[in-house]
Design a protein around this motif. Structure first.
Motif, short mmCIF file in Angstrom:
data_model
loop_
_atom_site.label_atom_id
_atom_site.label_comp_id
_atom_site.label_asym_id
_atom_site.label_seq_id
_atom_site.Cartn_x
_atom_site.Cartn_y
_atom_site.Cartn_z
N GLN A 91 2.88 -6.16 4.25
CA GLN A 91 4.13 -5.45 4.44
C GLN A 91 5.23 -6.43 4.81
N ARG A 92 6.35 -6.34 4.11
CA ARG A 92 7.48 -7.22 4.39
C ARG A 92 8.61 -6.41 5.00
N MET A 93 9.44 -7.06 5.78
CA MET A 93 10.54 -6.37 6.43
C MET A 93 11.88 -6.88 5.92
N SER A 94 12.86 -5.98 5.91
CA SER A 94 14.21 -6.36 5.52
C SER A 94 14.87 -7.12 6.67
N SER A 98 4.04 0.10 9.30
CA SER A 98 3.66 -0.23 10.67
C SER A 98 4.87 -0.46 11.57
N SER A 99 5.90 -1.14 11.05
CA SER A 99 7.07 -1.44 11.87
C SER A 99 7.78 -0.17 12.30
N LYS A 100 7.82 0.84 11.42
CA LYS A 100 8.51 2.09 11.77
C LYS A 100 7.65 2.98 12.67
N VAL A 101 6.34 2.90 12.49
CA VAL A 101 5.46 3.64 13.40
C VAL A 101 5.69 3.15 14.83
N MET A 102 5.66 1.84 15.01
CA MET A 102 5.79 1.28 16.33
C MET A 102 7.22 1.29 16.83
N MET A 116 0.84 -1.19 0.00
CA MET A 116 0.00 0.00 0.00
C MET A 116 0.88 1.23 0.00
N THR A 117 0.52 2.22 -0.78
CA THR A 117 1.31 3.43 -0.91
C THR A 117 1.25 4.26 0.35
N VAL A 118 2.41 4.76 0.79
CA VAL A 118 2.48 5.63 1.94
C VAL A 118 2.19 7.05 1.50
N ARG A 119 1.35 7.76 2.21
CA ARG A 119 0.89 9.08 1.81
C ARG A 119 1.84 10.17 2.26
N GLY A 120 2.13 11.12 1.34
CA GLY A 120 2.86 12.31 1.71
C GLY A 120 4.29 12.00 2.13
N GLY A 121 5.01 13.05 2.66
CA GLY A 121 6.36 12.90 3.13
C GLY A 121 6.38 12.18 4.47
N THR A 122 7.56 11.64 4.80
CA THR A 122 7.68 10.84 6.02
C THR A 122 8.19 11.65 7.21
N VAL A 170 7.26 -5.77 17.28
CA VAL A 170 7.36 -7.12 16.74
C VAL A 170 5.97 -7.62 16.34
N MET A 171 5.00 -7.41 17.23
CA MET A 171 3.64 -7.86 16.94
C MET A 171 3.02 -7.04 15.81
N ALA A 172 3.30 -5.73 15.77
CA ALA A 172 2.76 -4.88 14.71
C ALA A 172 3.31 -5.28 13.35
N ALA A 173 4.59 -5.66 13.32
CA ALA A 173 5.18 -6.11 12.06
C ALA A 173 4.48 -7.37 11.57
N GLY A 174 4.16 -8.26 12.51
CA GLY A 174 3.44 -9.48 12.13
C GLY A 174 2.05 -9.18 11.60
N PHE A 175 1.32 -8.29 12.28
CA PHE A 175 0.00 -7.90 11.80
C PHE A 175 0.09 -7.13 10.48
N GLY A 176 1.16 -6.33 10.33
CA GLY A 176 1.35 -5.60 9.07
C GLY A 176 1.53 -6.55 7.90
N TRP A 177 2.21 -7.67 8.13
CA TRP A 177 2.38 -8.67 7.08
C TRP A 177 1.06 -9.38 6.79
N LEU A 178 0.33 -9.75 7.85
CA LEU A 178 -0.92 -10.47 7.67
C LEU A 178 -1.99 -9.62 7.00
N LEU A 179 -2.11 -8.35 7.41
CA LEU A 179 -3.21 -7.51 6.96
C LEU A 179 -2.88 -6.67 5.73
N LEU A 180 -1.61 -6.28 5.60
CA LEU A 180 -1.25 -5.36 4.52
C LEU A 180 -0.20 -5.91 3.57
#
Length: 297
Positions: free
Chosen positions: A120-123, A247-251, A1-7, A108-118
């Motif tokens: 999102q993969r992590m390096s 999600s991983s960077k937010v958390m 999913m595209t991230v909106r605006g600047g970070t 850690v848990m948010a990264a897992g939910f981010g992968w399941l729901l969105l």
């Protein structure tokens, strides 16, 4: 999913979020024994919803289109209701710094939910950072006691709060999944309104039985802080950042919370953690640096 605006704004929002949330641990530990967590959370959501609703009316307005699929707000409000009730129930027995360390398990848990729901993969670097942060959190939770860690002797308060943090971790990617273009302030208002309704239904008996006039000043000071800063302002911060950062960077910013809590404890003249927890705090700081190292967004 595209991230909106600047970070950049998202990072600043989460820096503020971490400092504001930290205050709720130190102040919340003083207020938690005075009132049922569901009643406290219901009043908190009600007052914070009024603040955010006024801001929404003064800025974006409340367009009818924001009411599309209102079940979305129920899902998000329900997750946050679980989180806050578990937090204040846990703070009845868990010291503020170890409780804040439990909160740092949410990336850690948010990264897992981010992968399941969105999807999102992590390096590998982010995965390493999350592992380091989790190790630091466990160090603080068990106060550097390896025997306690080996026996999994975790306090009851920390165990209760963990389930709330699981709900909070699911909330972060769910915001992005369920948002349909609504501005952060409007989406926050809908979430707070739904959460308030659920909490009032859940804690109705406690709301009616509480002797509000007999509560000491520390409760009202804490409630004021929770409403304005730890709820209204922090919700705006996380809603804003979630639409701009993975999600991983937010958390990731939750790794700052134990350090902020230590500063809050010192500023308020409350119990300070022992030196044994400092290596764990250092590990969480290292995890934050690794997570925020520039890698696109």
């Amino acid at each position: 999913m595209t991230v909106r605006g600047g970070t950049g704004g998202g990072h600043l929002a989460m820096l503020a979020f971490s400092a504001l949330v930290a205050g709720s641990f130190s102040l919340g530990s003083l207020a938690a024994p005075l009132i049922d967590p569901a009643a406290l959370s219901a009043v908190r959501f009600f007052l914070a919803g009024g603040v955010i609703g006024a801001v929404a009316l003064a800025t974006e307005g409340l367009p009818r289109s924001a009411a599309r699929a209102p079940w979305r707000y129920g899902v998000l409000g329900g997750l946050l209701a679980i989180y806050f009730v578990a937090m204040f129930e846990g703070l009845k027995s868990a010291p503020p710094v170890p409780a804040a360390a439990v909160f740092t398990l949410t990336p850690v848990m948010a990264a897992g939910f981010g992968w399941l729901l969105l999807g999102q993969r992590m390096s590998s670097r982010i995965a390493l950072a999350l592992a380091i942060g989790a190790a630091g959190a466990l160090w603080v939770i068990f106060r550097g006691d390896f025997a306690a860690l080996a026996a999994l002797r975790i306090g009851q308060g920390e165990a209760i709060y963990f389930w709330g943090c699981l709900a909070h971790a699911a909330y972060t990617p769910m915001v992005r999944k369920l948002n349909r273009g609504e501005p952060a302030v409007i989406f926050t208002f809908g979430t707070l309104a739904a959460g308030c309704l659920l909490l009032m239904l859940w804690g109705l008996r406690s709301l009616l039985s509480t002797d509000w006039a007999a509560l000491p000043p520390v409760f009202w000071i804490t409630l004021g802080y929770l409403v304005v800063f730890a709820t209204a302002a922090s919700f705006l911060c996380i809603q804003y950042a979630t639409l701009r950062l993975p999600s991983s960077k937010v958390m990731a910013y939750t790794y700052l919370v134990p350090s902020w809590v230590i500063l809050w404890q010192i500023a308020l003249g409350l119990e300070r953690p022992g030196l044994a927890v400092l290596p764990g705090v250092g590990l969480t700081a290292l995890a934050l640096v690794l997570l925020l190292k520039d890698e696109g967004v």
